[in-house]
Structure formats: C-alpha cells, structure tokens
Design a protein around this motif. Structure first.
Motif, mmCIF file in Angstrom:
data_model
loop_
_atom_site.group_PDB
_atom_site.id
_atom_site.type_symbol
_atom_site.label_atom_id
_atom_site.label_comp_id
_atom_site.label_asym_id
_atom_site.label_seq_id
_atom_site.Cartn_x
_atom_site.Cartn_y
_atom_site.Cartn_z
ATOM 1 N N GLN A 12 -26.574 0.650 25.627
ATOM 2 C CA GLN A 12 -27.672 1.554 25.988
ATOM 3 C C GLN A 12 -26.909 2.730 25.971
ATOM 4 N N GLY A 13 -25.782 2.682 26.646
ATOM 5 C CA GLY A 13 -25.187 4.107 26.702
ATOM 6 C C GLY A 13 -23.754 3.819 27.595
ATOM 7 N N VAL A 207 -27.401 -5.188 33.281
ATOM 8 C CA VAL A 207 -26.037 -5.876 33.198
ATOM 9 C C VAL A 207 -25.180 -4.457 32.462
ATOM 10 N N PHE A 208 -24.199 -4.465 33.066
ATOM 11 C CA PHE A 208 -23.202 -3.277 32.705
ATOM 12 C C PHE A 208 -21.903 -3.946 32.913
ATOM 13 N N ALA A 209 -20.923 -3.234 31.927
ATOM 14 C CA ALA A 209 -19.378 -3.573 32.248
ATOM 15 C C ALA A 209 -18.760 -2.425 32.646
ATOM 16 N N TYR A 210 -17.602 -2.384 33.224
ATOM 17 C CA TYR A 210 -16.915 -1.261 33.647
ATOM 18 C C TYR A 210 -15.235 -1.859 33.127
ATOM 19 N N ARG A 223 -19.411 -0.808 20.028
ATOM 20 C CA ARG A 223 -19.175 0.441 20.491
ATOM 21 C C ARG A 223 -17.863 0.588 21.334
ATOM 22 N N ARG A 224 -16.879 1.415 20.957
ATOM 23 C CA ARG A 224 -15.752 1.429 21.615
ATOM 24 C C ARG A 224 -15.805 2.170 22.976
ATOM 25 N N ILE A 231 -20.227 0.651 30.714
ATOM 26 C CA ILE A 231 -21.027 0.201 29.727
ATOM 27 C C ILE A 231 -22.492 -0.375 29.942
ATOM 28 N N ALA A 232 -23.364 0.410 30.083
ATOM 29 C CA ALA A 232 -24.887 -0.014 30.118
ATOM 30 C C ALA A 232 -25.279 -0.677 29.023
#
Length: 297
Positions: A12-13, A207-210, A223-224, A231-232
């Motif tokens: 998403q972003g 869900v997101f990543a950090y 997406r890098r 990262i959402a």
C-alpha cells in the motif's frame, strides 16, 4: 476495508521513520505516530530505540511514568534494561528478551538501563510497540509477561536462508508462547541473500513490516525498502511476500507485525489511550490522585 482474497498482498505504501527524543533523553526512530500516520490499527506506536553506543555512566532510559488503556511490548536486541512497576513487578531484559506489559486500568512503570550496564556502557538497541486494547478491556487488571529469549521459538527454512523468531502468532509452522489479549502477529525475520519469505496472514489483519537493517523487495510486484522504512500492505491477499536479491551485500533484518483492527475511536493523551475525551480527563485525575500506585524500590 476490502474483503481479503487469496494470493499475495501488494504494498500500500512505504513510509520513512523520523528521529525523536523520548524518556530521559534517548533517541528513537519512529515510523508512527507521525504527521504522516497517527496509528496503524491496532498498533499505536513503534519506536526503534537506538542503536546507540553508550559510554560508562551515560545510558538513559524512561523513569517512572504511567500508562492506561493499551499494552507495551519491549523487544531488546542489544543491551540490558531493568523494569519496575507499581504492581510490584520487576525484571531485567537482556538481548533477545521480550516484555509484554498490559497496562489495562493503569500502571506506573520505569524502564532504565540495568545497573551494571549503566556502569560499563555498551551497545543498546531494541523496539517498543504499543498495542491498543478494545474498549471492553481498557480497564482490566494490569499484567506483566517477562519472556526470556530461550523461551521464544526460533525456526529456519529448509534451505537455511530464512530464520524467524516467533514472538507472537505463527511462522513456518511454529506457534508463539506469549499470550496476547487481541490476535497479534509479531515476527522477526533474518533473510540471507537469495532467500525469500511467503508468510500467511489471517483474514482481516492489518499488516506491516519494518526494516531493521539491510534491504529487501516487498509485495507483488516487489518494491524495494531499506533500513528504517515501514512497509504497509494492502488487504488483497492471504499472504505477504518479501525477498533478498542473491547479489545483496548483507542479509535483511525485518519485523513483521499484524493484528485485527479494532475500528474504535482513539482518544490519546501522552501515555494514556482511551476511546473518549471524558475518559482521558478521568485517567488524568486518577493518576494525579495516586490511584495507579507508585513504584517502591
């Protein structure tokens, strides 16, 4: 929110984190809350503490302060912290340990450098996450879970390129041991160059990543994102994917967090998170009147 379908979620972003000062003067890197993103339901805050190298007698922490209405989750990568609270709980966090504190109706606590670490100095690095509680649970009895790293499951992929520490939820067929009030996924992946992850996510989870360090490609198409980026993910699938190119110079360290959104009003004032302004006024009065207790050394 759109209905979850099968397949891999797209991104998403990607958001930058910002540097700010917290507690007794320690630096944190924060993707939210910021002017760009106030919270990521059910998560209220993510702070990366450090990384920082302290000289002897230089380390700082968060002296006595109150909380009500949510949970604080501290995950330490390096250094040593000591916890005390007004419920009489105390303990020392060492590298890899997790402290899951449910503030509920209210608690006063402190997180300070452990005494010997303060004397000698050293490398400090960790994370604190605030998890919101639903309205029905905001006034529950406070609870403290201190989980040493030896009790937290760690599992590797068959090809040896992916390692995951399962703090909450499930990954690679392994379940976490920590008990959570709301359904939460909290995973720490280390992915070597050439490694790839396909992680199942429950329907409806945000869900997101950090990225802790390194870089990877997230979602489909990839997406890098690199160090300090959040990262959402969209809700258009039942799994997330990320990978590290085979020619990457370093592995990817990344946190993956997910949870069921509460979809409730959020009223927050500093260390208090409730549903209405009136509840915030009440909690301030309760704290000032000493109803959350005090820390006794």
């Amino acid at each position: 929110m759109t209905a979850t379908t099968t397949g891999s979620r797209s991104v998403q972003g990607i958001l930058d984190s910002v540097r700010t000062i917290e507690g007794g003067g320690f630096s944190v890197r924060r993707p939210f809350p910021t002017q760009t993103l106030s919270f990521f339901d059910p998560f209220l805050l993510l702070d990366e503490m450090g990384p920082v190298d302290y000289a002897p007698f230089e380390a700082v922490g968060a002296p006595d302060h109150p909380h009500r209405g949510f949970e604080t989750v501290t995950y330490l990568l390096d250094g040593r912290l000591q916890h005390r609270d007004s419920q009489g709980n105390h303990g020392t966090l060492r590298p890899g340990d997790v402290q899951w504190m449910t503030a509920g109706a209210g608690v006063v606590h402190s997180e300070m450098p452990e005494d010997e670490f303060y004397k000698t100095g050293g490398h400090m690095h960790g994370f604190q996450i605030w998890v919101n509680l639903p309205a029905r649970d905001k006034m529950i009895q406070p609870r403290y879970q201190d989980v040493p790293t030896a009790q937290i499951p760690v599992v590797e992929s068959d090809d040896g390129l992916v390692r995951v520490k399962v703090i909450a939820g499930e990954a690679l067929g392994t379940h976490a041991v920590i008990d959570t009030h709301t359904p939460i996924m909290y995973l720490h992946f280390t992915v070597q160059p050439g490694g790839a992850v396909t992680q199942q996510v429950p329907a409806g989870y945000n869900v997101f990543a950090y990225v802790v360090d390194g870089a990877g490609e997230f979602g489909t198409p990839g997406r890098r994102a690199d160090e300090g980026k959040m990262i959402a993910f969209q809700h258009n699938g039942d799994e997330i994917e990320f990978r590290v190119p085979v020619d990457a110079e370093a592995p990817l360290n990344v946190l993956v967090l997910g949870g069921v959104p509460l979809d409730e009003p959020v009223a927050r004032y500093g260390p208090f998170v409730m549903n209405t302004r009136e509840e915030i006024i009440q909690v301030i009065e309760d704290y000032r009147a000493g109803r959350m207790g005090e820390i006794r050394n």
